[in-house]
Design a protein around this motif. Structure first.
Motif, mmCIF file in Angstrom:
data_model
loop_
_atom_site.group_PDB
_atom_site.id
_atom_site.type_symbol
_atom_site.label_atom_id
_atom_site.label_comp_id
_atom_site.label_asym_id
_atom_site.label_seq_id
_atom_site.Cartn_x
_atom_site.Cartn_y
_atom_site.Cartn_z
ATOM 1 N N ARG A 78 0.822 -1.219 0.000
ATOM 2 C CA ARG A 78 0.000 0.000 0.000
ATOM 3 C C ARG A 78 0.849 1.258 0.000
ATOM 4 O O ARG A 78 0.391 2.322 -0.393
ATOM 5 C CB ARG A 78 -0.920 -0.001 1.222
ATOM 6 N N ALA A 101 -7.428 -5.943 -11.408
ATOM 7 C CA ALA A 101 -8.336 -5.109 -10.613
ATOM 8 C C ALA A 101 -8.069 -5.299 -9.123
ATOM 9 O O ALA A 101 -8.155 -4.334 -8.345
ATOM 10 C CB ALA A 101 -9.790 -5.452 -10.941
ATOM 11 N N ALA A 102 -7.702 -6.523 -8.727
ATOM 12 C CA ALA A 102 -7.383 -6.761 -7.315
ATOM 13 C C ALA A 102 -6.220 -5.888 -6.884
ATOM 14 O O ALA A 102 -6.247 -5.266 -5.813
ATOM 15 C CB ALA A 102 -7.047 -8.237 -7.093
ATOM 16 N N ALA A 103 -5.207 -5.813 -7.742
ATOM 17 C CA ALA A 103 -4.054 -4.973 -7.418
ATOM 18 C C ALA A 103 -4.464 -3.507 -7.316
ATOM 19 O O ALA A 103 -4.036 -2.783 -6.416
ATOM 20 C CB ALA A 103 -2.971 -5.146 -8.483
ATOM 21 N N MET A 105 -7.321 -2.352 -6.495
ATOM 22 C CA MET A 105 -8.165 -2.099 -5.324
ATOM 23 C C MET A 105 -7.377 -2.139 -4.036
ATOM 24 O O MET A 105 -7.476 -1.238 -3.213
ATOM 25 C CB MET A 105 -9.236 -3.181 -5.236
ATOM 26 N N PHE A 106 -6.606 -3.199 -3.846
ATOM 27 C CA PHE A 106 -6.031 -3.407 -2.523
ATOM 28 C C PHE A 106 -4.751 -2.610 -2.305
ATOM 29 O O PHE A 106 -4.511 -2.109 -1.219
ATOM 30 C CB PHE A 106 -5.819 -4.895 -2.274
ATOM 31 N N ALA A 107 -3.929 -2.486 -3.344
ATOM 32 C CA ALA A 107 -2.717 -1.687 -3.169
ATOM 33 C C ALA A 107 -2.941 -0.283 -3.717
ATOM 34 O O ALA A 107 -2.458 0.695 -3.165
ATOM 35 C CB ALA A 107 -1.543 -2.349 -3.876
ATOM 36 N N GLY A 109 -5.664 1.347 -3.777
ATOM 37 C CA GLY A 109 -6.583 2.111 -2.940
ATOM 38 C C GLY A 109 -7.919 2.436 -3.584
ATOM 39 O O GLY A 109 -8.683 3.234 -3.053
ATOM 40 N N LEU A 110 -8.238 1.823 -4.724
ATOM 41 C CA LEU A 110 -9.547 2.075 -5.331
ATOM 42 C C LEU A 110 -10.617 1.266 -4.605
ATOM 43 O O LEU A 110 -10.325 0.243 -4.000
ATOM 44 C CB LEU A 110 -9.533 1.670 -6.809
ATOM 45 N N SER A 111 -11.865 1.758 -4.690
ATOM 46 C CA SER A 111 -12.927 0.986 -4.066
ATOM 47 C C SER A 111 -13.418 -0.069 -5.058
ATOM 48 O O SER A 111 -13.082 -0.048 -6.231
ATOM 49 C CB SER A 111 -14.069 1.894 -3.629
ATOM 50 N N TYR A 112 -14.236 -1.012 -4.530
ATOM 51 C CA TYR A 112 -14.741 -2.104 -5.350
ATOM 52 C C TYR A 112 -15.690 -1.536 -6.394
ATOM 53 O O TYR A 112 -16.592 -0.789 -6.067
ATOM 54 C CB TYR A 112 -15.490 -3.080 -4.436
ATOM 55 N N MET A 156 -0.798 -1.372 -8.969
ATOM 56 C CA MET A 156 -0.565 -1.063 -7.554
ATOM 57 C C MET A 156 -0.099 0.369 -7.367
ATOM 58 O O MET A 156 0.158 0.800 -6.249
ATOM 59 C CB MET A 156 0.476 -2.036 -6.971
#
Lengths: 250, 310
Positions: A78, A101-103, A105-107, A109-112, A156
């Motif tokens: 992050r 998309a997982a990257a 979102m989680f790194a 900082g985007l929302s789902y 990320m």
């Protein structure tokens, strides 16, 4: 230029083995640094120390001015440290798009939601995987999986990208494509640390090279100086390589 | 998500019509099925979505049953006792999750398996509070008739199942659910991508505990009498897992389909093969899991695909 990543006297022990021993190294913002050395020299361990997978036993790791010696991998991600794996690790049961998309979102900082997907698609276009966005990640060829790793890394939103042997197992044409991709990423201002065995790749990409041997940093400097350094030749490059280089230059 | 919600709405509305049959047998079967559905859907959070094979269902169920029963013994109204039991299971799952979710695979499964045993021994020995091995009687709800009571508990279970389903649907279509899928696929890669794996896993575990806790408390009120070997029965854990695998792990309707299928099989086999029913049931489940590894729910997808022109 201020240093983005600073390692000071970093040591990592596994039981009695010092996999990384007293390494001090500073990576300025925007640099493409090559990390070379024989197998087992501690290159991947050093990456694991930076990302918090195997935190340093002694010494300090500073990133963007903050101490990150003890942060967990997800926290490092992050903060903007992305890595690719020597052995690629996609989520096999997800689509290529979902992987990226997982990257995001989680790194990143985007929302789902849709935005993460849109951004993921952009990165897939950049690495040339847009056509297979909706295929299963497990169905990709090795070269494509490596490019997927690039797309994940970019999603990320990294400040620092750690590339661990991204070219291993690729053929010459695929290596050239990967090279172009790394150049394009560096041109975006991302600082890159690349572990690589192919000297052709290291020499054409890196502005500086660091050499590890038995966990110790034995040399760091401009590419030309490194390939002429007798310690590096003895530990890694070998006399034949040195003679060939001398012949090419002389 | 909207499609799933509409299908669920129709499904739950149809089930809600069951009391029209007026038969006590069907009411009891319906209530049990809905309870099994809650257990299966709850397991789906941790087992299906996050891929952690938890055997803690029985622990949450027994904890909820005893929490609800003891609370009512001290005069807490029934509804509050149920909600309180759920909250206790939630907190218990959080604490347990932080400790157990460091383990992976078989190790986690075994660790979660013993939790129910430990709780059972505790309840057994705390005679003053729980009645120990003698069990605990609950106040019988003051209602006009036995039929009204049966209907009441049926609708409570239906409501609980609907709430659990809604929680599952929301989770699956959120960052939490997506993160859990990442963990299920490759936990260390998820960690590297910025997924706070501990937080996500503990959240999933809490979701897998809270509704089971309420179900346990409602069950205790429904049958008025509980004892440790009954509510801490490891079969609750095993059945929840079997039902999800039967229906389809990680899918939305898999747990409900699995619960309905399992209970139907159980009833049919038990009626027809009184002596060897567990053996026959086990064999059928083994065959189903072997030949339909993605569960009964994958049948509809297969048929759907066959229907499409290529």
């Amino acid at each position: 230029m201020s240093a983005l990543l600073e390692l000071s006297s970093v040591t990592r022990r596994f039981g009695g083995l010092r996999a990384v021993s007293d390494v001090t190294l500073s990576v300025p913002q925007g640099e493409v640094l090559g990390l070379i050395g024989p197998n087992g020299a501690g290159k991947t361990t050093l990456v694991n120390v930076i990302t918090g997978v195997h935190p340093a036993s002694a010494g300090k790791v500073r990133f963007a001015g903050e101490d990150i010696t003890r942060v967990r991998p997800y926290q490092a991600a992050r903060r903007g440290i992305a890595r690719t794996f020597q052995i690629v690790q996609p989520f096999p049961g997800m689509t290529v798009l979902e992987n990226v998309a997982a990257a995001a979102m989680f790194a990143g900082g985007l929302s789902y939601g849709q935005r993460a997907r849109d951004e993921a698609l952009q990165h897939l276009r950049f690495v040339g995987l847009a056509e297979v966005a909706n295929s299963n990640a497990a169905a990709l060829t090795l070269a494509m999986r490596k490019r997927l790793e690039f797309a994940k890394g970019l999603a990320m939103r990294p400040k620092l990208l750690l590339l661990d042997e991204v070219n291993a197992g690729l053929n010459a044409a695929e290596v050239d494509q990967a090279l172009e991709l790394i150049r394009a990423i560096a041109a975006r201002g991302v600082t890159v640390l690349i572990i690589e065995h192919l000297m052709k790749v290291v020499l054409s990409l890196c502005s500086r090279i660091a050499v590890l041997h038995h966990g110790e940093l034995i040399a760091a400097g401009a590419p030309q100086a490194i390939i002429e350094d007798p310690r590096v030749i003895q530990a890694y490059l070998g006399k034949r390589y040195a003679r060939a280089q001398a012949g090419a230059h002389g | 998500m909207k499609r799933d919600a509409s299908i669920a709405l129709v499904l739950f509305a149809l089930v809600a019509l069951l009391p029209l049959s007026g038969e006590a047998y069907w009411m009891r079967l319906g209530t049990t099925m809905l309870m099994y559905g809650v257990l299966a859907m709850s397991w789906n959070f941790i087992g299906g979505m996050a891929g952690y094979p938890s055997f803690a269902v029985a622990a949450f169920f027994g904890l909820g049953a005893y929490a609800g029963a003891v609370a009512q013994k001290f005069g807490v109204p029934m509804g509050f006792a149920w909600v309180g039991a759920g909250l206790l299971a939630l907190v218990f799952a959080a604490l347990l999750g932080v400790a157990l979710l460091r383990l992976r695979g078989h190790y986690f499964a075994i660790a979660s398996l013993v939790v129910a045993e430990v709780l059972r021994e505790l309840v057994n020995s705390m005679t003053g509070l729980t009645g120990g091995g003698m069990g605990l009687n609950l106040p019988i709800p003051a209602m006009a008739s036995v039929d009204a009571q049966a209907r009441f508990f049926f609708y409570v279970m239906l409501l609980l199942a609907a709430v659990t389903f809604t929680a599952m649907l929301i989770t699956a279509n959120s960052k939490l659910g997506f993160g859990l899928r990442c963990i299920q696929q490759n936990e260390s890669a998820a960690d590297m991508l910025g997924v706070d794996t501990t937080f996500y896993k503990v959240s999933a575990f809490m979701l897998s505990g809270v509704f089971v806790g309420v179900a346990g408390a409602v069950y205790a009120s429904w049958v008025y009498y509980i004892e440790p070997p009954d509510v801490f029965d490891v079969l609750y854990s095993v059945k929840a897992i079997v039902m999800v695998l039967l229906g389809g792990a990680g899918s939305m309707f898999g747990p409900l389909v699995g619960a309905a299928a399992f209970l139907s099989l159980e009833e049919l086999v038990w009626r027809n093969y009184l002596e060897v029913h567990t053996g026959v049931l086990g064999l059928m489940i083994v065959l189903l899991v072997l030949f339909l590894p993605k569960g009964l729910i994958s049948l509809s997808q297969r048929l759907g695909r066959r229907g499409k022109l290529r």
